[in-house]
Design a protein around this motif. Structure first.
Motif, PDB file in Angstrom:
ATOM      1  N   THR A 169       0.848  -1.190   0.000  1.00 47.35           N
ATOM      2  CA  THR A 169       0.000   0.000   0.000  1.00 47.35           C
ATOM      3  C   THR A 169       0.879   1.235   0.000  1.00 47.35           C
ATOM      4  O   THR A 169       1.786   1.360   0.838  1.00 47.35           O
ATOM      5  N   CYS A 170       0.615   2.155  -0.913  1.00 50.39           N
ATOM      6  CA  CYS A 170       1.383   3.389  -0.997  1.00 50.39           C
ATOM      7  C   CYS A 170       0.573   4.404  -1.798  1.00 50.39           C
ATOM      8  O   CYS A 170      -0.254   4.031  -2.635  1.00 50.39           O
ATOM      9  N   SER A 171       0.822   5.681  -1.551  1.00 52.58           N
ATOM     10  CA  SER A 171       0.092   6.722  -2.276  1.00 52.58           C
ATOM     11  C   SER A 171       0.709   7.035  -3.638  1.00 52.58           C
ATOM     12  O   SER A 171       0.089   7.708  -4.462  1.00 52.58           O
ATOM     13  N   TYR A 254      -5.297   9.126  -2.304  1.00 50.99           N
ATOM     14  CA  TYR A 254      -4.909   9.259  -0.898  1.00 50.99           C
ATOM     15  C   TYR A 254      -4.972   7.871  -0.263  1.00 50.99           C
ATOM     16  O   TYR A 254      -5.888   7.090  -0.532  1.00 50.99           O
ATOM     17  N   ALA A 255      -3.985   7.573   0.600  1.00 49.23           N
ATOM     18  CA  ALA A 255      -3.927   6.248   1.230  1.00 49.23           C
ATOM     19  C   ALA A 255      -3.997   6.352   2.747  1.00 49.23           C
ATOM     20  O   ALA A 255      -3.232   7.099   3.363  1.00 49.23           O
ATOM     21  N   TYR A 256      -4.941   5.595   3.330  1.00 45.46           N
ATOM     22  CA  TYR A 256      -4.985   5.388   4.776  1.00 45.46           C
ATOM     23  C   TYR A 256      -4.232   4.094   5.065  1.00 45.46           C
ATOM     24  O   TYR A 256      -4.640   3.017   4.608  1.00 45.46           O
ATOM     25  N   SER A 278      -1.100  10.757   2.134  1.00 46.64           N
ATOM     26  CA  SER A 278      -1.413   9.565   2.934  1.00 46.64           C
ATOM     27  C   SER A 278      -1.249   9.884   4.402  1.00 46.64           C
ATOM     28  O   SER A 278      -0.753  10.952   4.775  1.00 46.64           O
TER      29      SER A 278
END
Length: 612
Positions: A169-171, A254-256, A278
């Motif tokens: 997971t990455c923005s 955008y990453a949570y 993020s």
């Protein structure tokens, strides 16, 4: 034929030149050993005899010196033939490499921060790294990858090899996926450092809020919830934030990145760290209801950092010095305005009641009193890493109250037509992602965008040390403080503590003794033996007094046996105290309430302020 050969040579030379002008990192997560990862860097071309390689001392958003280089071991450098070059470690975060013109590769092991043996210098988990082979890798990129002095604006390429069943997971959006290796491309070090990653067996959900992709990625040790549940529960606040920002976000993705654990954190804190695209969350596993509310509350703040510092930032952020950081004097903007907006968006768009919002403001007023109010906020901001480090927490209290007062002041000057929301939009247009503001020019720019009277506001309350005009500003929108009287049963209004000499419960303060306490006849220094017929000790004091409050009624008889020293003879006497219980009238804490009969002007400004 000749022209084709020349064209080929030109293209080949261009590729070669580019490859020599970028930093190419690689790390293999499948080879994690003893909570360590092996980092390799194919270096850019170095034109000097000596080169300085560094890991950050601090990164944006942390306001804390962490020295990430202290987690590095077995550092070495080689030329293209594999011959080692001389390396000298010059401080916790820096390595000097001689014969740097021959440099081809550097390599080192990096330890994770979540298992740091030195608890006194523990890294706040959302800013750190976690290497759990076969389970989870939290990769805050500043923990792993460094930069050459003076070369932070070079492109970066990072190759991460991972277990086949893991997902990263990455923005970042410029990524090439091939088999079990992900290759990330960034235009500079700042962009890489601003892009945390998490690798594990995937639990992800994607939302589309307007034109923006919101990726929610979760790792929960005991799988107490899932990303879909969290995504569904933060969708409402994200939609409200979109409206607050004018109907769209200034970003495409955008990453949570959320890590949940039943274990206690090494740093002693839970929470999140913001990035431009993020945010990283380290939170305890808890019931879903409380968990999602916690993430909502934190997210309402962290997500707004897509505006500050992404679209509005000082030179100290735009060209961040990772080795000798200089702080901006405008933390009221970065953290204060963001914290204020996190609450305002919820009341303004129907996610919070008026009473709860006023309680939120009141808490900030109360909490801010525990900090020094006679220091200019600009000075606290500049000195938050050292001289005023102990005052930093006030950026979330007084910083938010500065934003509150500024918002209402702007609305009053514009007859409700221009507030802090409008100012933030105009500042975003004036500056933007690629343009930084100068610290000493920001206030003049704000005055230029708004009203001359605003200059006086900043001079007095931000660059000056005068107390904020909170009561005056809230009065403009029909909000006022009130103190309610309440009748309650007490056990006398005295303060008790454990006497370390004999482990008895004793009265240590009678300065706030009430009428019931006076009728009992308490004296400072009395040591409790029995309370309401029960023997009392440090082991059961909470239960004994708790039961008293649960069962006591007015006119019941309270009997207490104490030991009291006669200060004339020095003799210890056993004294029996008794009195009929009476309810005592006490003032409750100051609260904020809506004015009973507001004027039309107050109602108009209140509506402009919170849509109520």
């Amino acid at each position: 034929m000749k022209r084709s050969s020349i064209l080929f040579l030109i293209l080949f030379s261009s590729v070669l030149l580019f490859s020599q002008s970028e930093c190419k990192f690689s790390v293999d997560l499948t080879k994690c050993r003893n909570d360590k990862l092996f980092i390799e860097l194919i270096t850019p071309r170095i034109s000097t005899e000596n080169a300085l390689y560094r890991l950050p001392k601090i990164v944006p958003g942390t306001y804390e010196i962490y020295d990430f280089g202290r987690f590095v071991s077995s550092f070495y450098a080689t030329d293209s033939l594999g011959n080692e070059l001389e390396v000298n470690r010059i401080d916790k975060n820096s390595w000097s490499i001689t014969q740097a013109k021959k440099l081809y590769k550097i390599a080192y092991y990096i330890n994770d921060t979540w298992d740091d043996a030195n608890k006194d210098s523990a890294v706040f988990e959302p800013a750190g790294s976690n290497f759990e082979a076969g389970k989870n890798f939290m990769l805050n990129t500043h923990c792993l990858f460094g930069f050459f002095e003076g070369m932070t604006h070079l492109p970066y390429r990072v190759s991460i090899t991972h277990p086949a069943n893991f997902y990263g997971t990455c923005s970042l959006t410029n990524v090439v996926y091939k088999d079990n290796t992900d290759v990330y491309y960034t235009s500079n070090y700042m962009q890489l450092q601003d892009a945390p990653m998490m690798y594990n067996v995937p639990d992800t959900t994607t939302l589309m809020i307007g034109e923006t992709e919101i990726l929610v990625s979760l790792y929960s040790i005991n799988k107490i919830t899932n990303s879909k549940f969290i995504a569904e529960n933060i969708k409402e606040i994200l939609t409200a934030q979109k409206e607050y920002l004018g109907g769209s976000f200034p970003i495409k993705k955008y990453a949570y990145i959320i890590y949940l654990t039943p274990e206690k954190s090494l740093s002693g804190s839970n929470g999140a760290l913001e990035h431009s695209y993020s945010s990283v969350y380290f939170l305890p596993e808890m019931e879903e209801e409380y968990l999602t509310q916690t993430i909502k509350d934190i997210s309402a703040h962290e997500f707004f950092h897509i505006v500050t510092p992404l679209s509005i930032h000082a030179e100290q952020i735009g060209d961040f010095d990772y080795t000798n950081p200089q702080m901006s004097e405008h933390l009221w903007l970065y953290e204060g305005t963001t914290e204020y907006a996190a609450g305002l968006v919820q009341i303004k768009y129907g996610n919070m009641s008026i009473s709860d919002y006023l309680k939120l403001i009141n808490k900030k007023i109360e909490y801010s009193t525990s900090y020094i109010d006679s220091i200019a906020f600009t000075n606290i901001s500049k000195g938050c890493l050292d001289k005023y480090k102990d005052q930093f927490g006030n950026v979330y209290q007084k910083g938010a109250l500065i934003a509150l007062c500024l918002d209402i002041r702007l609305l009053s000057l514009s007859n409700g037509k221009y507030g802090l929301q409008s100012l933030i939009k105009d500042l975003s247009k004036t500056y933007g992602k690629e343009k930084s503001f100068k610290d000493d020019e920001l206030i003049d720019q704000i005055v230029k965008l708004t009203f001359p009277e605003v200059a006086d506001f900043f001079k007095k309350y931000v660059a000056g040390s005068q107390p904020l005009p909170i009561k005056e500003m809230l009065s403009l929108v029909g909000v006022e403080p009130t103190i309610n009287l309440k009748r309650e049963i007490t056990f006398g209004g005295v303060a008790i503590a454990i006497n370390p000499l004999n482990n008895r419960i004793m009265i240590v303060d009678t300065s706030k003794i009430d009428s019931f306490g006076k009728s009992l006849g308490y004296k400072k220094g009395d040591e409790f033996l029995k309370f309401n017929g029960q023997k009392i000790s440090p082991k059961n004091v909470q239960n004994v007094i708790g039961n008293y409050f649960l069962l006591a009624k007015e006119n019941d008889l309270l009997k207490i046996t104490v030991l009291r020293k006669n200060h004339v003879t020095g003799k210890i006497n056993k004294i029996k105290l008794k009195a009929s219980i009476i309810a005592v009238t006490t003032p409750s804490k100051k609260q904020l309430v809506l004015t009973e009969n507001p004027t039309s002007t107050q109602l108009k400004l209140r509506n402009a302020w919170i849509n109520k």
